[in-house]
Enzyme design. Structure first.
Site, mmCIF file in Angstrom:
data_model
loop_
_atom_site.group_PDB
_atom_site.id
_atom_site.type_symbol
_atom_site.label_atom_id
_atom_site.label_comp_id
_atom_site.label_asym_id
_atom_site.label_seq_id
_atom_site.Cartn_x
_atom_site.Cartn_y
_atom_site.Cartn_z
ATOM 1 N N LYS A 31 -2.693 -19.665 -7.692
ATOM 2 C CA LYS A 31 -2.294 -18.264 -7.504
ATOM 3 C C LYS A 31 -1.431 -18.133 -6.255
ATOM 4 C CE LYS A 31 -6.263 -16.099 -9.680
ATOM 5 N NZ LYS A 31 -7.643 -15.669 -9.513
ATOM 6 N N GLN A 69 -12.026 -13.658 -6.209
ATOM 7 C CA GLN A 69 -12.243 -14.701 -7.211
ATOM 8 C C GLN A 69 -13.718 -14.713 -7.650
ATOM 9 O OE1 GLN A 69 -9.847 -16.782 -8.581
ATOM 10 N NE2 GLN A 69 -11.483 -17.470 -9.939
ATOM 11 N N ASP A 121 -7.023 -7.144 -11.019
ATOM 12 C CA ASP A 121 -7.812 -7.837 -12.042
ATOM 13 C C ASP A 121 -8.315 -6.852 -13.108
ATOM 14 O OD1 ASP A 121 -8.336 -10.445 -12.592
ATOM 15 O OD2 ASP A 121 -10.118 -10.622 -11.328
#
Ligand code: NDP
Length: 294
Positions: free
Chosen positions: A54, A98, A121
């Protein structure tokens, strides 16, 4: 019939190129540079690899990347205060924590602390609620990747019979909502579904997000159907040598690709799209925060 193999790696590259063009346009016309903050807690090796990718790809498309590695024993309150600090930082347009988090941390509390406008997200209840109602919120990355690939493969999805196997908050449910908003007739299957083979056989589109290696058999697939395999499963591969493994999806790829019209491979299908869509979401979030219509 031999299926067209949907090349997720190439398609993700195309998405990233579009993101890079948007980033350049934002800089040229509005002097705005999108910023993505990624927080990782602990030392899970798979998550570390994913986060490194990422960070690398964020830089490649010209965005600012902010990377925070917190120790495994980070207190929930400290993680939440880091998130709140980033909520208030104007250089940060997107925040990703994460998952999974260490067991002592309540994931819902942490995700709930992210400002919905920066929740790239798409997991905050405001965004899941918007997806289930009027739309217009941030859309989770893997489901967004599935829909982009389907539209690229099939064009208009209106009227297609779509089967989503799996009902998780991360994949199954948002994919089903997105298919519904594309005017598909959607069925959601799960572990209590009876006659899964029959459901697969009736579907023009199958999205498998289960986590069981090759559980969707190739001969269930309707001839000509489009199959999106989200599953990532590591299985033993003794043919490659002792102790070796390989990745397979939730669909029996070899047999399914003889019947389907198009199918995603594993690896190289949905997987590469997830980060590309994260970058795309960061541009979307930046534009909304600055009231910019690109
Ligand atoms: P979850 O474990 O959260 O959900 C799995 C779903 O599968 C559940 O809804 C479960 O049903 C359903 N299920 C389990 N057994 C069966 C069965 N026998 N028949 C039908 N349905 C069944 O997984 P995720 O949604 O998080 O992930 C699914 C897969 O996708 C995993 O392999 C994961 O690694 C992969 N993944 C890949 C990503 C990518 O970037 N490509 C990103 C995210 C996930 P029930 O609700 O009844 O228990």
């Amino acid at each position: 019939m031999t299926a067209r193999i949907i090349d997720g790696k190439a398609f993700a590259q195309t998405v990233r190129e579009g993101v890079a063009r948007d980033v350049a346009a934002l800089a040229a016309t509005h002097s705005v540079k999108p910023g993505l903050a990624v927080i990782i807690v602990g030392y899970d090796p798979a998550s570390q690899v994913y986060v490194r990718n990422k960070v690398k790809q964020t830089a490649e498309v010209g965005m600012n990347g902010f990377h925070f590695e917190l120790p495994e024993d980070t207190a929930e309150a400290d993680l939440i205060s880091k998130v709140k600090e980033l909520n208030g930082d104007p250089a940060v347009n997107g925040i990703l924590v994460q998952l999974p988090l260490p067991k002592h941390i309540n994931e819902a509390a942490v995700v709930g602390a992210i400002a919905p406008a920066k929740d790239v997200d798409g997991l905050h209840v405001v965004n899941t609620g918007l997806l289930a109602s009027s739309g217009g919120g941030m859309v989770p990355c893997t489901p967004l990747g599935c829909i982009l690939m389907l539209k690229d493969t099939l064009g208009d999805l209106t009227g297609k019979k779509a089967l989503v196997i799996g009902r998780s908050i991360l994949v199954g449910k948002p994919v089903a909502q997105l298919l519904l908003s594309e005017n598909c007739t959607v069925t959601i299957a799960h572990s209590r579904t009876k006659n899964l083979a029959g459901e697969v056989a009736a579907a023009d589109i199958v999205v498998a997000a289960v986590g069981i290696p090759e559980m969707v058999k190739g001969d269930w697939v309707k001839p000509g159907a489009t199959v999106i395999d989200v599953g990532i499963n590591r299985v033993p591969a003794p043919e490659r040598g002792e102790g070796k493994t390989r990745l397979v999806g939730d669909v029996e790829f070899a047999a399914a690709s003889k019947r389907a019209g198009a199918i995603t491979p594993v690896p190289g299908g949905v997987g590469p799209m997830t980060i590309a869509c994260l970058l795309k979401n960061t541009v979307t979030a930046t534009c909304k925060q600055h009231n910019i219509d690109l």
